[in-house]
Scaffold this active site. Sequence first.
Site, PDB file in Angstrom:
ATOM      1  N   GLU A 179      41.530 148.179 -28.351  1.00 17.46           N
ATOM      2  CA  GLU A 179      41.553 148.106 -26.898  1.00 17.46           C
ATOM      3  C   GLU A 179      42.955 148.401 -26.395  1.00 17.46           C
ATOM      4  O   GLU A 179      43.272 148.152 -25.236  1.00 17.46           O
ATOM      5  CB  GLU A 179      41.031 146.764 -26.390  1.00 17.46           C
ATOM      6  CG  GLU A 179      41.810 145.546 -26.845  1.00 17.46           C
ATOM      7  CD  GLU A 179      41.211 144.263 -26.282  1.00 17.46           C
ATOM      8  OE1 GLU A 179      40.157 143.861 -26.767  1.00 17.46           O
ATOM      9  OE2 GLU A 179      41.801 143.707 -25.343  1.00 17.46           O
ATOM     10  N   CYS A 236      37.225 143.267 -28.825  1.00 19.69           N
ATOM     11  CA  CYS A 236      37.717 142.918 -30.167  1.00 19.69           C
ATOM     12  C   CYS A 236      36.803 143.360 -31.298  1.00 19.69           C
ATOM     13  O   CYS A 236      37.103 143.094 -32.458  1.00 19.69           O
ATOM     14  CB  CYS A 236      37.953 141.424 -30.269  1.00 19.69           C
ATOM     15  SG  CYS A 236      39.232 140.858 -29.160  1.00 19.69           S
ATOM     16  N   HIS A 261      35.934 136.396 -36.390  1.00 20.89           N
ATOM     17  CA  HIS A 261      36.934 136.796 -35.399  1.00 20.89           C
ATOM     18  C   HIS A 261      37.753 135.571 -35.011  1.00 20.89           C
ATOM     19  O   HIS A 261      37.223 134.469 -34.869  1.00 20.89           O
ATOM     20  CB  HIS A 261      36.243 137.391 -34.164  1.00 20.89           C
ATOM     21  CG  HIS A 261      37.213 137.694 -33.063  1.00 20.89           C
ATOM     22  ND1 HIS A 261      38.282 138.552 -33.263  1.00 20.89           N
ATOM     23  CD2 HIS A 261      37.321 137.237 -31.792  1.00 20.89           C
ATOM     24  CE1 HIS A 261      38.981 138.606 -32.121  1.00 20.89           C
ATOM     25  NE2 HIS A 261      38.422 137.821 -31.231  1.00 20.89           N
TER      26      HIS A 261
END
Lengths: 354, 133
Positions: free
Chosen positions: A87, A119, A242
């Site tokens: 990103e 993400c 994550h």
Amino acid sequence: MAENKLLVPDREAGIIGYGAYIPRYRLPVKEVARVWADGKGGLPIHEKAVTGLDEDVITMSIEAARNALARSGIDPTEIGAVWVGSESHPYAVKPTSTVVAEAIGATPHVLAADWEFACKAGTEAIQASIGFVGSGMADYALAIGMDTAQGRPGDALEYTAGAGGAAFIIGPAKDAVCVFEGSYSYATDTPDFWRRANAIYPEHGERFTGEPAYFSHTQTAAESLLEALGATASDFRFAVFHQPNTKFPMRVAKSLGFGQDQIEAGLLVPEIGNTYAGSAMIGLTSILDIADPGDRILMVSYGSGAGSDAFSLRATEALPRRRGSAPATLIYVKRRTEIDYATYARLRGKLVLK
Amino acid sequence: METSQHWRLRKQRYALVGEVCPHCESKIFPPRDICPDCGEDAREMYQFSGRGEVYSHTTVYQAPSGHAENVPYPVAIVRLEEGPLVTAQLTDVGDQPIEIGTPVEMVTRKLGADGERGMLVYGYKFRPALVER
């Protein structure tokens, strides 16, 4: 639960080579608290990795890709696709992937593209690579998740927004250091975090980022994958999620039945921060640095907006032989130069010079 | 520098791709198509390893235009293990002392930008070797 859509390609695919990159500068996040909160308040991590003045997603991707290539043992011209998920692509329009492909020698007979999904842009590229290799359209695909994340000065995100990521060369299972047993993707329209076009800093939905966003998606993706594979947490030696902070991955791991010993090796966020598209992927590189043949590994990414990709992997006999061909992820973690908030502000371009 | 020049130089800049002389085996960087050692034609591409050591170094405090935002920064002449001398910036030095003979390795980094709206330019720099060799 709705219909289970386990993703398994016709031809079994795996990771042929993997590589990590973390920049050398570290901002202890107590520095953020010192400047913006009188030194008060809890700290979500210990410190975060910060890029040097000459680094961005292109340069970091090149180094991670070179490490992955070194471990793969293949010639770069054999790569059929170079896909970079991020990103923080340096250009708004002009691909990161073409520069990376050129620098590693994969051009010109190659498919190159950039991926975006907050993400989880990097694991999207992995899913696509499994399909690309698994269908026989190519023998090898390079999937990269890399970020140098943005956070408004003083915002909660500034405490965690780090830099780094990982590159994986996906190829046929027979050459792999670990094979994909199956994967799963789960996505809904959930507005927990976004950055509008031309905005410098992202916005987030405060507490909305937790339950309906991160937890709901990571948990459902992981549970669906485990159910389809007929597996439970105890079948895996390692799991990596994550990592927007230290608390979230630990909580989702616990609710899925994973213990601290299973997630510790991949939990890098306390020392390098949230590397966004690179977060779960660089955790996986750290696991591959120590895993034994036969070990099963669960990786679950999360991208705001929102979705999760879950992967079940099994390490092969080739892993111990090939891991020494590039620097271990912990070498990058330990290579650190501590900086203060002023140097951080300079390195991140927050000082107006003209 | 013009966009076309950046484009023409991308192979040597991104990855330290030079030439090898088919007559005397000399490794040549930057590529110049004529071997500086034997004077014969030399056009075969050669991928340098990127490993070398510091031959000489200094620190720039008064930078040329386009580099002012990076001062102070170290610059070195690096002796590549294949032979040629290359002038380049050092990067990621941190608190490691740089001396003549310090082992370094090539990394691809941002060299600068062509103004606010122009293209980003990438190329080789050298950093202290990550892993001892």
